[in-house]
Design a protein around this motif. Structure first.
Motif, PDB file in Angstrom:
ATOM      1  N   GLY A 113       0.782  -1.225   0.000  1.00 43.87           N
ATOM      2  CA  GLY A 113       0.000   0.000   0.000  1.00 43.87           C
ATOM      3  C   GLY A 113       0.815   1.278   0.000  1.00 43.87           C
ATOM      4  O   GLY A 113       0.247   2.377   0.020  1.00 43.87           O
ATOM      5  N   ALA A 114       2.147   1.166  -0.024  1.00 48.23           N
ATOM      6  CA  ALA A 114       2.978   2.382   0.045  1.00 48.23           C
ATOM      7  C   ALA A 114       3.324   2.932  -1.337  1.00 48.23           C
ATOM      8  O   ALA A 114       3.905   4.012  -1.434  1.00 48.23           O
ATOM      9  N   ASN A 115       2.989   2.217  -2.393  1.00 42.11           N
ATOM     10  CA  ASN A 115       3.338   2.699  -3.745  1.00 42.11           C
ATOM     11  C   ASN A 115       2.542   3.948  -4.092  1.00 42.11           C
ATOM     12  O   ASN A 115       1.474   4.202  -3.546  1.00 42.11           O
ATOM     13  N   ASP A 116       3.088   4.716  -5.014  1.00 41.06           N
ATOM     14  CA  ASP A 116       2.424   5.935  -5.472  1.00 41.06           C
ATOM     15  C   ASP A 116       1.349   5.525  -6.479  1.00 41.06           C
ATOM     16  O   ASP A 116       1.661   5.074  -7.577  1.00 41.06           O
ATOM     17  N   PRO A 117       0.069   5.681  -6.118  1.00 41.87           N
ATOM     18  CA  PRO A 117      -0.986   5.161  -7.002  1.00 41.87           C
ATOM     19  C   PRO A 117      -1.417   6.176  -8.056  1.00 41.87           C
ATOM     20  O   PRO A 117      -2.161   5.831  -8.964  1.00 41.87           O
ATOM     21  N   ARG A 118      -0.948   7.387  -7.958  1.00 37.69           N
ATOM     22  CA  ARG A 118      -1.441   8.447  -8.852  1.00 37.69           C
ATOM     23  C   ARG A 118      -0.978   8.172 -10.281  1.00 37.69           C
ATOM     24  O   ARG A 118       0.218   8.126 -10.560  1.00 37.69           O
ATOM     25  N   GLY A 119      -1.926   7.945 -11.146  1.00 38.94           N
ATOM     26  CA  GLY A 119      -1.606   7.729 -12.550  1.00 38.94           C
ATOM     27  C   GLY A 119      -0.828   6.462 -12.819  1.00 38.94           C
ATOM     28  O   GLY A 119      -0.152   6.345 -13.829  1.00 38.94           O
ATOM     29  N   GLY A 120      -0.920   5.511 -11.896  1.00 44.30           N
ATOM     30  CA  GLY A 120      -0.195   4.260 -12.088  1.00 44.30           C
ATOM     31  C   GLY A 120       1.200   4.286 -11.492  1.00 44.30           C
ATOM     32  O   GLY A 120       1.879   3.271 -11.444  1.00 44.30           O
ATOM     33  N   GLY A 121       1.627   5.466 -11.016  1.00 41.07           N
ATOM     34  CA  GLY A 121       2.934   5.563 -10.367  1.00 41.07           C
ATOM     35  C   GLY A 121       4.063   5.104 -11.270  1.00 41.07           C
ATOM     36  O   GLY A 121       4.163   5.531 -12.417  1.00 41.07           O
ATOM     37  N   HIS A 122       4.909   4.234 -10.734  1.00 34.12           N
ATOM     38  CA  HIS A 122       6.075   3.749 -11.485  1.00 34.12           C
ATOM     39  C   HIS A 122       5.653   2.777 -12.594  1.00 34.12           C
ATOM     40  O   HIS A 122       6.454   2.437 -13.467  1.00 34.12           O
ATOM     41  N   PHE A 123       4.397   2.304 -12.551  1.00 39.25           N
ATOM     42  CA  PHE A 123       3.901   1.368 -13.576  1.00 39.25           C
ATOM     43  C   PHE A 123       3.367   2.098 -14.799  1.00 39.25           C
ATOM     44  O   PHE A 123       2.991   1.468 -15.781  1.00 39.25           O
ATOM     45  N   SER A 124       3.316   3.423 -14.726  1.00 42.08           N
ATOM     46  CA  SER A 124       2.676   4.200 -15.788  1.00 42.08           C
ATOM     47  C   SER A 124       3.401   4.079 -17.122  1.00 42.08           C
ATOM     48  O   SER A 124       4.628   3.965 -17.176  1.00 42.08           O
ATOM     49  N   GLY A 125       2.640   4.139 -18.188  1.00 45.00           N
ATOM     50  CA  GLY A 125       3.216   4.179 -19.524  1.00 45.00           C
ATOM     51  C   GLY A 125       4.109   5.394 -19.719  1.00 45.00           C
ATOM     52  O   GLY A 125       4.965   5.407 -20.613  1.00 45.00           O
ATOM     53  N   ARG A 126       3.940   6.376 -18.866  1.00 47.36           N
ATOM     54  CA  ARG A 126       4.792   7.572 -18.947  1.00 47.36           C
ATOM     55  C   ARG A 126       6.272   7.232 -18.764  1.00 47.36           C
ATOM     56  O   ARG A 126       7.145   7.929 -19.262  1.00 47.36           O
ATOM     57  N   LEU A 127       6.529   6.150 -18.049  1.00 44.84           N
ATOM     58  CA  LEU A 127       7.921   5.745 -17.819  1.00 44.84           C
ATOM     59  C   LEU A 127       8.613   5.277 -19.092  1.00 44.84           C
ATOM     60  O   LEU A 127       9.831   5.024 -19.091  1.00 44.84           O
ATOM     61  N   THR A 128       7.833   5.135 -20.167  1.00 46.42           N
ATOM     62  CA  THR A 128       8.491   4.785 -21.429  1.00 46.42           C
ATOM     63  C   THR A 128       9.176   5.998 -22.044  1.00 46.42           C
ATOM     64  O   THR A 128       9.973   5.843 -22.971  1.00 46.42           O
ATOM     65  N   ALA A 129       8.889   7.209 -21.544  1.00 45.31           N
ATOM     66  CA  ALA A 129       9.567   8.397 -22.080  1.00 45.31           C
ATOM     67  C   ALA A 129      11.076   8.320 -21.857  1.00 45.31           C
ATOM     68  O   ALA A 129      11.856   8.484 -22.801  1.00 45.31           O
ATOM     69  N   PRO A 130      11.552   8.055 -20.620  1.00 44.66           N
ATOM     70  CA  PRO A 130      13.008   7.907 -20.462  1.00 44.66           C
ATOM     71  C   PRO A 130      13.575   6.715 -21.233  1.00 44.66           C
ATOM     72  O   PRO A 130      14.738   6.742 -21.634  1.00 44.66           O
ATOM     73  N   LEU A 131      12.754   5.680 -21.433  1.00 44.57           N
ATOM     74  CA  LEU A 131      13.228   4.548 -22.232  1.00 44.57           C
ATOM     75  C   LEU A 131      13.481   4.986 -23.673  1.00 44.57           C
ATOM     76  O   LEU A 131      14.500   4.629 -24.282  1.00 44.57           O
ATOM     77  N   VAL A 132      12.557   5.775 -24.210  1.00 41.37           N
ATOM     78  CA  VAL A 132      12.737   6.277 -25.571  1.00 41.37           C
ATOM     79  C   VAL A 132      13.938   7.214 -25.636  1.00 41.37           C
ATOM     80  O   VAL A 132      14.730   7.175 -26.588  1.00 41.37           O
TER      81      VAL A 132
END
Lengths: 362, 362, 362, 362
Positions: free
Chosen positions: C116-135
């Motif tokens: 329950g300690a994960n950041d749930p806002r917008g999926g947190g670290h699981f968000s598709g947004r994290l593909t930006a640094p991958l790109v």
């Protein structure tokens, strides 16, 4: 991941002192390298007990059986696996140690770590015997390194407080290292050997043991090997050297003595000689910022005195929690000084690290 | 893989001394851990220049900006990333070093390693400034460790040959360590501090520098942490400690001195006290066979004298291959002794390793 | 070690969807490589939302700030770190998701994993947004690869069951790949694009979403890259591709279709052409035994339909254990099809892997 | 690092098809786990040739010799090493393959990768025979998993285009999996077996081969295992599955079929049942965001048709560069379909990964 090491050259060591066999797997070796097995055996013989008159009279006669990774005397690029059978073991010697952990050994910590399931016979996986596959692996690596012009050697820098002459950090040569790495009791000053032997014999007669320091050098390393921070030459070497039983300290170049020097005394001036940049002195031990400078690599490894001594000691009885302490007499045959046999082990560790660091990989 | 470390707690450190910013990513931290950022800043302040009167008057005022991995003061389990901006840098100080590698620095080896493309300003990625993110990471880890009852502290064991009193390896306590780890110049014997300061000042006045030894301890570690061979507590600690600039040696327990002892003098007898197995003495420094014994963990780290000295030195001119040697005067502000600022760095490294070793992982 | 990847090129990705910033650290890049940041931005723009009319109208306008590892447009060999600030986020959209895990998302599993300690806002670290640094990381790597003659490209092989023409596995060319990797909706058969857009629009109108398959190719790879068993090209690619959110399958060459073929239909005959050994056909997708054959590398990645749909769904209320199920309507702006934006992500992952595999390292 | 895998459970596989022996080292196993060697042999027998009437009549009779890591039937915590001797090999069968690489095999790519130094006999380290130590390792791991309530099984989902009934992704049970994992030709629909056998026999008679798909399931996994990004359950599984010779694709849950579904068709609704959160359907295959959901884990692995066929094929003659192509007839005994023997290999790989992911470590 305890017994697996390496980035490009991956080493996995297995076995227990009194189990069926011990061995090593080396993954990532370059393909097509000729390996002279006679040379490998010579290195293993240096580590074997009973080779030098200072060591225990046991003779293991270890001959590694190569299971894979070699074809017609050359590496195939597939993992090189070798097995050394265990024999001539006397489990009876160690029977009562199950309950009574030997001081200075891993009997107690291993018991806690593995909830009593570890193999306690002869120290199990913690045994100094496990350095045999390490020497095997190093002996393979040093042949590949030699072809690149990189040569490793070491000597008994000190035993029982008796000091040998140190390596000359600037002029130490391949010839000197080659010569040392063939001997069973390598010293630079022959007089030191006699005094050391006297101390070892004295310890043996009083059922005791002595420690010492190994100084190791590698020459022929090009400048620019290694990386900053956590993949420096020192980090990589230390990460394997502290896996050798009884090692208590590792230092490079001037080492702990550098702490008492001034910057102007410790810094090595650069100079260009025959078009090549080098340092005039070599207090840095061949590594600056984790990266080789092209000067001889120099480091020292401190070994504690062999913990197995026949003198009576005090320990606990794990099966008898009522009694705070019980006497213990360790029987069996043990080297009063491990240093002569530790020299090829230190060289082997260095060879594995230096091959790992100098191997181009995919 | 140079600047990435760790098995369960993965640390990645980035940045160059005069680049836009430096920072760290810590992956694998347990989720839900409260982190007190004031406490983190206190640790970082200990490392910052200009805190103690013995160090350089520069004031960096580093404040890490946390980018991820924290929510309402607690770790989220996702990578914890923090960035520290670089400012107050004077690139001009280092301009002529591009061609003239400073003795004792990584200027030359870095140049060879990276084919001249590395950032040479202020040492680039080799700079001692990169220890700031290390201290940040360690400050986070030590808070989690403290909650497990594990406390780390250190003192200036020796500076310029002046010795402090050593830790008592058996009775060293959490209170003592907590107290030491709050001070800017931690010693056990207050008289040693005065003598050390005299030596540091003497070095400064002669445009020179001095080295020293850090002794670090951790108490509260349960027995059974660590692994044999290559994942021992010593291997893991050494693999990160040698990444701290200027470190030349690492030793555990009796360390190099063990090499001069007899087995009967070095072995620590076991005893049962209040139902707990412990050792009567602690020459082994809390680790046997790579695994903690439950006794205080004790190790020492040797630092060479700061290589940046204002005294004239000799080096090569990389752009002028005709001349074998040229004089060099390193301008800029440098600590005549790095040891006081190195203490929190050593503690931070220890905290990262001990959290890595004690973290259950998936 | 969740968000750290790599052997020689080490990638660490950090950030949470609605935290302060996201970013990447790339360690182990070769030094002295020119990086064109305009080119990097072009790749990042392909992934950014709102670029193609099929995607959500949000505009992130991500510009990575490079913190280290670059000097005057060239890599320094030190870790390359870049940060992308988060802005234009509307946390309110996700507020009620804390208690009601979205079907098809990691809300529930992340909650269990991190207590329950994960950041749930917008999926947190699981968000598709994290593909930006991958790109970002991939865009850097592909420039270095291009200098070695290795070019990567991809197209929408299928969307919502509408198939594009496949790559010709033998004649696929650098020109074709370069052309495709510049487009926001890359297909080989232009007619397919129209039909795909119709299906995407249809899904959007019914508050639903559709999935698809990305086909990726790399040409210019020499034969002999990769290793048997666990370090094969396929293993390495899959180990990063499955880290892209929504990926459900990865196949090479003929892939799953190979399972229905006979050996005589699937085996590719060898032939020598202009002194070079190649295969006549390319059902093997450029990899045999984990090692490149010199033929085009071909693989496909299956993406599930975007799990964020506005249609009402059923889930649980974690704060209300009495009720077995509650209705949920996911508000916010979501792409009805992720495939067009996923293409540059797949290419980026491929670039990172191929640079890792083709980089000689120390 | 080709043949070493793992984070907590480290697996090193060695050996070449016609070398002295093959084997495995498993480092990091929990200590004190009872291992039933009869059970291990049963798993290995499933993979051995000649067990089912559909496979080649060779009988290897592999019996692993355990060298370390076991004491009185229990793991000791030290590396578990096992060796399987090679015998009954006919090198003559492969003699002319040195110069003429077999289509669909790694003969050519291995030759390039290792500069001709690799062991070409029987495929050397690339041989399917190397799956024997993998099955050994998996058989050990699955016993430890079973004690945690985690059970793995698989069936021939398709062979030569003939489909078996799929697993029911919600109701698949331990009993079903246990039952399947004891059979030599496991299918769910008995009628499928007959049709599959007909196709295999047909391929054999026409000197050809057929491929197929293995569907594997694991039940009993708790929710919350795995990590986002690169250490997801899918990444870890794929990183080892692609090391099994002939694997061309890996998919989870609905897999490639998910690409044709709408979000509303693919998303699995959550529901609370007996106080436990689960999903009503299981298109996600038990993994969301790289982390287990507590539902059955489901994945499929595509195998290409056995590349060794007796039909005449075309290849090059590496020793005769003048001739563009030469005919090749592969002699020797080969399975016309590898799938039945591949099932225990896939299960073994899954067992190793799942133990790695569920093992608390130090």
């Amino acid at each position: 991941m305890a017994s697996t090491w390496g980035n490009h050259i991956k080493l996995s060591i297995f076995g227990e002192s009194h189990g069926p066999a011990i061995g090593a797997v080396l993954d990532g070796l370059p393909a097509g390298e000729a390996i002279d097995l006679e040379e490998v055996l010579l290195q293993m013989k240096r580590r074997a007990p009973g080779q030098d008159r200072s060591s225990t009279p046991r003779r293991e006669g270890d001959v590694p059986r190569i299971l894979s990774g070699m074809l017609e005397g050359h590496t195939t690029g597939a993992p090189l696996a070798a097995v050394i059978e265990n024999h001539n073991t006397r489990s009876g010697d160690y029977a009562n140690l199950l309950a009574k952990p030997r001081p200075g050994h891993a009997d107690f910590t291993g018991n806690v770590r593995y909830h009593g399931a570890n193999d306690p016979r002869g120290g199990g996986h913690f045994s100094g015997r496990l350095t045999a596959p390490l020497v095997f692996a190093g002996a393979v690596c040093r042949q590949i390194l030699a072809r690149k012009g990189i040569v490793i050697g070491s000597h008994a820098y000190a035993i029982a407080g008796v000091a040998d002459a140190p390596f000359d950090p600037v002029t130490v040569s391949k010839e000197q290292l080659c010569d040392l790495s063939k001997r069973s009791f390598p010293v630079i000053n022959p007089k030191a050997e006699d005094k050391m032997r006297v101390e070892i014999e004295r310890a043996r007669l009083s059922c005791d043991s002595v420690g010492g320091i190994v100084e190791c050098a590698a020459v022929g390393l090009p400048a620019g090997i290694g990386s900053p921070m956590f993949d420096g030459v020192e980090n990589r070497l230390a990460s394997i050297l502290f896996g050798i039983p009884a090692v208590r300290g590792v230092e490079f170049g001037a080492g702990f003595a550098a702490a008492s020097l001034r910057g102007s005394e410790h810094n090595d001036a650069f100079v260009r000689e025959n078009g090549q940049v080098r340092t005039v002195t070599n207090r840095h031990g061949g590594v600056l910022g984790g990266i080789t400078s092209g000067m001889p690599l120099l480091f020292r490894v401190a070994f504690k005195p062999t913990p197995s001594i026949s003198k009576e000691q005090a320990t606990v009885d794990l099966q008898n929690p009522e009694v705070p302490q019980v006497p213990l007499t360790v029987v069996g045959r043990h080297d009063p000084c491990i240093v002569p046999r530790a020299l090829p082990v230190v060289e082997a560790a260095a060879a594995i690290v230096l091959l790992d660091l100098t191997t181009d990989c995919q």
